[in-house]
Scaffold this motif. Sequence first.
Motif, PDB file in Angstrom:
ATOM      1  N   LEU A  91       0.853  81.377  79.440  1.00 19.96           N
ATOM      2  CA  LEU A  91       1.462  80.062  79.666  1.00 19.96           C
ATOM      3  C   LEU A  91       0.455  78.936  79.429  1.00 19.96           C
ATOM      4  O   LEU A  91       0.741  77.986  78.678  1.00 19.96           O
ATOM      5  CB  LEU A  91       2.011  79.991  81.091  1.00 19.96           C
ATOM      6  CG  LEU A  91       2.691  78.680  81.488  1.00 19.96           C
ATOM      7  CD1 LEU A  91       3.908  78.430  80.593  1.00 19.96           C
ATOM      8  CD2 LEU A  91       3.116  78.724  82.955  1.00 19.96           C
ATOM      9  N   THR A  92      -0.715  79.025  80.052  1.00 19.77           N
ATOM     10  CA  THR A  92      -1.712  77.956  79.887  1.00 19.77           C
ATOM     11  C   THR A  92      -2.250  77.933  78.461  1.00 19.77           C
ATOM     12  O   THR A  92      -2.516  76.862  77.906  1.00 19.77           O
ATOM     13  CB  THR A  92      -2.876  78.136  80.879  1.00 19.77           C
ATOM     14  OG1 THR A  92      -3.443  79.452  80.721  1.00 19.77           O
ATOM     15  CG2 THR A  92      -2.408  77.970  82.308  1.00 19.77           C
TER      16      THR A  92
ATOM     17  N   LEU B  86      -2.521  75.250  73.112  1.00 21.79           N
ATOM     18  CA  LEU B  86      -2.277  75.237  71.673  1.00 21.79           C
ATOM     19  C   LEU B  86      -1.259  74.163  71.288  1.00 21.79           C
ATOM     20  O   LEU B  86      -1.410  73.482  70.265  1.00 21.79           O
ATOM     21  CB  LEU B  86      -1.781  76.612  71.221  1.00 21.79           C
ATOM     22  CG  LEU B  86      -2.811  77.741  71.228  1.00 21.79           C
ATOM     23  CD1 LEU B  86      -2.145  79.077  70.943  1.00 21.79           C
ATOM     24  CD2 LEU B  86      -3.913  77.476  70.210  1.00 21.79           C
ATOM     25  N   LEU B  87      -0.214  74.031  72.108  1.00 24.73           N
ATOM     26  CA  LEU B  87       0.812  73.016  71.844  1.00 24.73           C
ATOM     27  C   LEU B  87       0.209  71.626  71.850  1.00 24.73           C
ATOM     28  O   LEU B  87       0.508  70.786  70.982  1.00 24.73           O
ATOM     29  CB  LEU B  87       1.919  73.120  72.901  1.00 24.73           C
ATOM     30  CG  LEU B  87       3.104  72.154  72.750  1.00 24.73           C
ATOM     31  CD1 LEU B  87       3.903  72.485  71.489  1.00 24.73           C
ATOM     32  CD2 LEU B  87       4.005  72.243  73.986  1.00 24.73           C
ATOM     33  N   ASP B  88      -0.674  71.376  72.807  1.00 21.99           N
ATOM     34  CA  ASP B  88      -1.313  70.058  72.883  1.00 21.99           C
ATOM     35  C   ASP B  88      -2.268  69.844  71.715  1.00 21.99           C
ATOM     36  O   ASP B  88      -2.308  68.755  71.135  1.00 21.99           O
ATOM     37  CB  ASP B  88      -2.065  69.923  74.199  1.00 21.99           C
ATOM     38  CG  ASP B  88      -2.702  68.552  74.359  1.00 21.99           C
ATOM     39  OD1 ASP B  88      -1.952  67.575  74.547  1.00 21.99           O
ATOM     40  OD2 ASP B  88      -3.953  68.467  74.282  1.00 21.99           O
ATOM     41  N   LYS B  89      -3.015  70.877  71.349  1.00 19.38           N
ATOM     42  CA  LYS B  89      -4.025  70.753  70.292  1.00 19.38           C
ATOM     43  C   LYS B  89      -3.397  70.461  68.931  1.00 19.38           C
ATOM     44  O   LYS B  89      -3.918  69.634  68.165  1.00 19.38           O
ATOM     45  CB  LYS B  89      -4.847  72.047  70.216  1.00 19.38           C
ATOM     46  CG  LYS B  89      -5.965  72.027  69.161  1.00 19.38           C
ATOM     47  CD  LYS B  89      -6.751  73.310  69.216  1.00 19.38           C
ATOM     48  CE  LYS B  89      -7.841  73.345  68.146  1.00 19.38           C
ATOM     49  NZ  LYS B  89      -8.848  72.272  68.356  1.00 19.38           N
ATOM     50  N   PHE B  90      -2.274  71.092  68.633  1.00 19.88           N
ATOM     51  CA  PHE B  90      -1.703  70.980  67.298  1.00 19.88           C
ATOM     52  C   PHE B  90      -0.467  70.088  67.211  1.00 19.88           C
ATOM     53  O   PHE B  90       0.015  69.818  66.102  1.00 19.88           O
ATOM     54  CB  PHE B  90      -1.354  72.377  66.766  1.00 19.88           C
ATOM     55  CG  PHE B  90      -2.554  73.241  66.543  1.00 19.88           C
ATOM     56  CD1 PHE B  90      -3.425  72.995  65.491  1.00 19.88           C
ATOM     57  CD2 PHE B  90      -2.827  74.283  67.410  1.00 19.88           C
ATOM     58  CE1 PHE B  90      -4.535  73.795  65.294  1.00 19.88           C
ATOM     59  CE2 PHE B  90      -3.944  75.096  67.223  1.00 19.88           C
ATOM     60  CZ  PHE B  90      -4.808  74.855  66.155  1.00 19.88           C
ATOM     61  N   MET B  91       0.065  69.621  68.349  1.00 20.45           N
ATOM     62  CA  MET B  91       1.279  68.828  68.272  1.00 20.45           C
ATOM     63  C   MET B  91       1.252  67.606  69.192  1.00 20.45           C
ATOM     64  O   MET B  91       1.343  66.462  68.726  1.00 20.45           O
ATOM     65  CB  MET B  91       2.501  69.700  68.597  1.00 20.45           C
ATOM     66  CG  MET B  91       3.833  68.998  68.404  1.00 20.45           C
ATOM     67  SD  MET B  91       5.234  70.083  68.790  1.00 20.45           S
ATOM     68  CE  MET B  91       4.999  71.381  67.575  1.00 20.45           C
ATOM     69  N   LEU B  92       1.144  67.836  70.499  1.00 21.71           N
ATOM     70  CA  LEU B  92       1.285  66.735  71.441  1.00 21.71           C
ATOM     71  C   LEU B  92       0.202  65.678  71.289  1.00 21.71           C
ATOM     72  O   LEU B  92       0.470  64.471  71.427  1.00 21.71           O
ATOM     73  CB  LEU B  92       1.282  67.276  72.874  1.00 21.71           C
ATOM     74  CG  LEU B  92       2.393  68.272  73.224  1.00 21.71           C
ATOM     75  CD1 LEU B  92       2.274  68.702  74.677  1.00 21.71           C
ATOM     76  CD2 LEU B  92       3.772  67.667  72.945  1.00 21.71           C
TER      77      LEU B  92
ATOM     78  N   LYS C 263      -2.611  58.845  78.635  1.00 20.64           N
ATOM     79  CA  LYS C 263      -3.249  59.965  79.333  1.00 20.64           C
ATOM     80  C   LYS C 263      -2.438  61.243  79.095  1.00 20.64           C
ATOM     81  O   LYS C 263      -1.234  61.191  78.818  1.00 20.64           O
ATOM     82  CB  LYS C 263      -3.317  59.666  80.836  1.00 20.64           C
ATOM     83  CG  LYS C 263      -4.192  58.475  81.172  1.00 20.64           C
ATOM     84  CD  LYS C 263      -4.218  58.229  82.671  1.00 20.64           C
ATOM     85  CE  LYS C 263      -4.878  59.388  83.400  1.00 20.64           C
ATOM     86  NZ  LYS C 263      -5.011  59.091  84.859  1.00 20.64           N
ATOM     87  N   GLN C 264      -3.101  62.359  79.208  1.00 18.30           N
ATOM     88  CA  GLN C 264      -2.405  63.637  79.104  1.00 18.30           C
ATOM     89  C   GLN C 264      -1.438  63.790  80.270  1.00 18.30           C
ATOM     90  O   GLN C 264      -1.747  63.388  81.393  1.00 18.30           O
ATOM     91  CB  GLN C 264      -3.403  64.796  79.141  1.00 18.30           C
ATOM     92  CG  GLN C 264      -4.317  64.911  77.951  1.00 18.30           C
ATOM     93  CD  GLN C 264      -5.327  66.035  78.153  1.00 18.30           C
ATOM     94  OE1 GLN C 264      -5.746  66.296  79.277  1.00 18.30           O
ATOM     95  NE2 GLN C 264      -5.728  66.685  77.072  1.00 18.30           N
ATOM     96  N   PRO C 265      -0.264  64.368  80.052  1.00 19.80           N
ATOM     97  CA  PRO C 265       0.604  64.722  81.192  1.00 19.80           C
ATOM     98  C   PRO C 265      -0.143  65.657  82.132  1.00 19.80           C
ATOM     99  O   PRO C 265      -0.988  66.456  81.695  1.00 19.80           O
ATOM    100  CB  PRO C 265       1.794  65.411  80.517  1.00 19.80           C
ATOM    101  CG  PRO C 265       1.759  64.953  79.100  1.00 19.80           C
ATOM    102  CD  PRO C 265       0.325  64.736  78.759  1.00 19.80           C
TER     103      PRO C 265
END
Length: 267
Positions: free
Chosen positions: A13-14, A19-25, A34-36
């Motif tokens: 999960l983490t 990965l989602l944050d690194k390549f998309m968000l 700021k990051q969620p």
Amino acid sequence: MTFALILFVLLVLTGAIWLLDKFMLRQRRAPADKQPWWVEYSISFFPVILAVFVLRSFVVEPFKIPSGSMIPTLHVGDFILVNRYTYGLRLPIVNRKIVEINQPQRGDVMVFHYPNDPSVDYIKRVIGLPGDEIIYRDKQLWLNGKLQAAARDGDYNYVESGLNFVHTERYRENLDGREHPILINPERAQIHLNGVERFPQFEQCRYSEREMRCTVPAGQYFMMGDNRDNSRDSRYWGFVPDELIVGKAFLIWMNFDELKRVGLSVE
């Protein structure tokens, strides 16, 4: 759900959120945004969870002694470390061996998944290897036709759950050249036949009031507790398949009731 499975789920999960944050968000956020909180926490905990998961799965795993079946070698409340790689590297969760390293040896203190309920971990001493003939007669151990010498080493008293005082005799058993302590309670029966289960490959064993005789099947092991008359082990529930092995116990790292035991090696 076991702790290893919970750890794996958290890792996936983490890691997925990282990965989602690194390549998309990250590309979609404004520089000042700021990051969620759920992204920030996931990124912070991912490397920690990864390190713990790798250490527990492939290097060492902590284990707490829950019963007195291994007294005097291990006491109730001992926290021990288990070597996860000495018997080969295994895939986490499914416990399938992928790299062969060493095989269990007679006299090793081994942690394994209980055959009747693999979600529960047990710890006993390896007595029989594949192909060995084990005879337990009149509270003496025979291995492949040879009596394993046991020298009297005084008395040993302890208090078990329920505040029951137990008096036993202590021996130094020589198992195929390796010595370890065992306890014998002369007031208890050699084996309680009504407690013997119809385990897999039960036909490899024969029981009577005086003796138990078993031939260990290929790929399996015969385990016994050092507290011989207070241990439910292979005499009662059968053999331990290789695929249920967890690792070899090697160190007591904590006992909050007996601090002098901290740092003792498991022999």
